[in-house]
Design an enzyme around this catalytic site. Sequence first.
Site, mmCIF file in Angstrom:
data_model
loop_
_atom_site.group_PDB
_atom_site.id
_atom_site.type_symbol
_atom_site.label_atom_id
_atom_site.label_comp_id
_atom_site.label_asym_id
_atom_site.label_seq_id
_atom_site.Cartn_x
_atom_site.Cartn_y
_atom_site.Cartn_z
ATOM 1 N N THR A 94 0.789 -1.231 0.000
ATOM 2 C CA THR A 94 0.000 0.000 0.000
ATOM 3 C C THR A 94 0.823 1.284 0.000
ATOM 4 O OG1 THR A 94 -1.848 -1.095 1.026
ATOM 5 C CG2 THR A 94 -1.715 1.283 1.371
ATOM 6 N N ASP A 214 -9.725 -3.570 0.359
ATOM 7 C CA ASP A 214 -8.467 -4.201 0.770
ATOM 8 C C ASP A 214 -8.642 -4.900 2.120
ATOM 9 O OD1 ASP A 214 -5.357 -4.347 0.515
ATOM 10 O OD2 ASP A 214 -5.726 -3.606 2.537
ATOM 11 N N HIS A 218 -8.299 -8.941 2.694
ATOM 12 C CA HIS A 218 -7.356 -9.657 3.570
ATOM 13 C C HIS A 218 -8.100 -10.644 4.470
ATOM 14 C CE1 HIS A 218 -3.636 -7.630 2.674
ATOM 15 N NE2 HIS A 218 -4.193 -6.456 2.828
ATOM 16 N N ASP A 261 -3.924 0.397 -5.722
ATOM 17 C CA ASP A 261 -2.481 0.341 -5.506
ATOM 18 C C ASP A 261 -1.891 -1.019 -5.866
ATOM 19 O OD1 ASP A 261 -4.015 -0.676 -3.429
ATOM 20 O OD2 ASP A 261 -2.714 0.071 -1.833
ATOM 21 N N HIS A 367 -1.180 -9.476 -0.657
ATOM 22 C CA HIS A 367 -0.479 -8.902 -1.812
ATOM 23 C C HIS A 367 0.936 -8.623 -1.356
ATOM 24 C CE1 HIS A 367 -1.153 -5.003 0.142
ATOM 25 N NE2 HIS A 367 -2.343 -5.501 0.452
HETATM 26 P P1 AMP Z 1 -1.656 -3.081 3.459
HETATM 27 O O1 AMP Z 1 -1.075 -3.668 4.688
HETATM 28 O O2 AMP Z 1 -0.597 -2.831 2.426
HETATM 29 O O3 AMP Z 1 -2.769 -3.883 2.967
HETATM 30 O O4 AMP Z 1 -2.237 -1.626 3.886
HETATM 31 C C1 AMP Z 1 -3.603 -1.284 3.817
HETATM 32 C C2 AMP Z 1 -3.960 -0.437 4.979
HETATM 33 O O5 AMP Z 1 -3.253 0.795 4.954
HETATM 34 C C3 AMP Z 1 -5.412 0.019 4.985
HETATM 35 O O6 AMP Z 1 -6.233 -0.925 5.607
HETATM 36 C C4 AMP Z 1 -5.382 1.309 5.750
HETATM 37 O O7 AMP Z 1 -5.867 1.146 7.054
HETATM 38 C C5 AMP Z 1 -3.915 1.676 5.804
HETATM 39 N N1 AMP Z 1 -3.747 3.043 5.321
HETATM 40 C C6 AMP Z 1 -4.110 3.534 4.140
HETATM 41 N N2 AMP Z 1 -3.810 4.843 4.020
HETATM 42 C C7 AMP Z 1 -3.229 5.191 5.180
HETATM 43 C C8 AMP Z 1 -2.677 6.410 5.680
HETATM 44 N N3 AMP Z 1 -2.688 7.523 4.938
HETATM 45 N N4 AMP Z 1 -2.146 6.383 6.918
HETATM 46 C C9 AMP Z 1 -2.123 5.249 7.658
HETATM 47 N N5 AMP Z 1 -2.625 4.074 7.246
HETATM 48 C C10 AMP Z 1 -3.173 4.033 6.023
HETATM 49 ZN ZN ZN Z 2 -3.145 -1.441 -0.468
HETATM 50 ZN ZN ZN Z 3 -3.690 -4.754 1.799
#
Ligand code: AMP
Ligand code: ZN
Ligand code: ZN
Length: 431
Positions: A94, A214, A218, A261, A367
């Site tokens: 992300t 997302d 998960h 993303d 991912h």
């Molecule tokens: P991932 O672990 O790569 O799946 O990250 C996804 C998570 O990133 C989402 O569930 C959001 O809670 C978090 N997220 C997205 N944008 C932000 C942000 N600007 N600041 C902090 N956390 C974020």
């Molecule tokens: Zn993401």
């Molecule tokens: Zn994710």
Amino acid sequence: MLSTPDSHARAGGSFAGRFRTLLLLIPLLLALVACASRAPEPKLPRERPLPVLLIGIDGFRPDYLAMPEARTLRALAEGGGHAEALQPAYPSLTFPNHYTLVTGLHPDRHGIINNSMRDPELGSFAMHLRTAVADGRWWGGEPVWITAKRRGLRSATLFWPGSEADVGGQHPDEWLPYDASLGSARRVQQVLAWLTRPQSSRPDFMTLYFEQVDSIGHDVGPDAPELRRAVSAVDRSVRELLAGIADAGWADRINLVLVSDHGMTAIDESRPILLDELVDPRSFELVSFGASAGIQPRRGRSAEVEAALLRPHAHMRCFRPPEFPAEWRFGEHPRIPAITCQAEPPFVVGTRRVYEMPGRKRKRGGHGYDPTLPDMQALFIGHGPAFAPGTRIDRAHSVDVYALLCRLLGIAPAAHQGDPRAFDALLRPGV
Ligand code: AMP
Ligand code: ZN
Ligand code: ZN
């Protein structure tokens, strides 16, 4: 103060007196007018571009568009221009990819090389560490909201990784600290409020972000029926947004860019690749885990860790920074740990400590895998006056989006690594 005959007389109560006063005042009035015309340079250029709204739908895989629940999004794709696949940058996570979308730089260059990372001077970075996330020293390159600002345009972000940081000392003109609990309807209302402001304070570039596809992806995996509810919810939010845009008279006068993303794939956390089975877990620090593991050997233990990991494994490859596949454009940034072990789906990699933690809930979707894999592909839809209806391309890359945003805004991009022609086939002539 009440005026008395006396005060009148002093101020020039007779006609001749008043005329004299007026004559005396003329130089002052002229000076005031001159001052007003020399007043601070108008911040906004005379020619304003049509507003651009970048909508990020985290973890939305492009094939979700075929779901009946994605009616509005599908209509936008069909009525505008879309890519069958937007290939994410490595790693397909992300923070690295959201920041690639708005800078046109690979993570290796912009420095957000993972959601979790270490820097010898700055310490630890993780998405939930608010101080780190807001610290501009982590965020390299120039996000589009700064490019826009430098060209005299205004930006407002309703969440975007990097928007909370003082990148090069600057923020978007308006931004909000990330708050996952802020409901989608409120997010849409805020963007509509920005759009419908008077011209002088209306942003030219805006973002809107949704995380639920997302998060649910998960929890349940990409193929579970519950995912459809999340897709349906985001689709409804986009429908409400479009209705609000139309009600405010902005339909056909705003360019929308909808992206994700990365995609999502089914994972199996019941049999993680446990590094403990390959090497003493006290010999290294686990910087990140999941689709890949970031491994930093402890002092004096590099040889042992390298010997154990830098050899062939089932379902996993381990790399030192110069050894990543060339097409991942990754390996030069000093924040990249000494060893990265990259699993292939459906496997995940980590240690017993993280995967056998009591009460840990197993994820079913993930991912962070090889960005060329079909399930890792992301969404791209462009809709609005700049986009030729009914057009499609096979593929573009996340790194290409920044230059497109600049083009839509009519501003020159900063140095970037994208292909400025990547979306040409989706654009109307003359854009
Ligand atoms: P991932 O672990 O790569 O799946 O990250 C996804 C998570 O990133 C989402 O569930 C959001 O809670 C978090 N997220 C997205 N944008 C932000 C942000 N600007 N600041 C902090 N956390 C974020
Ligand atoms: Zn993401
Ligand atoms: Zn994710």
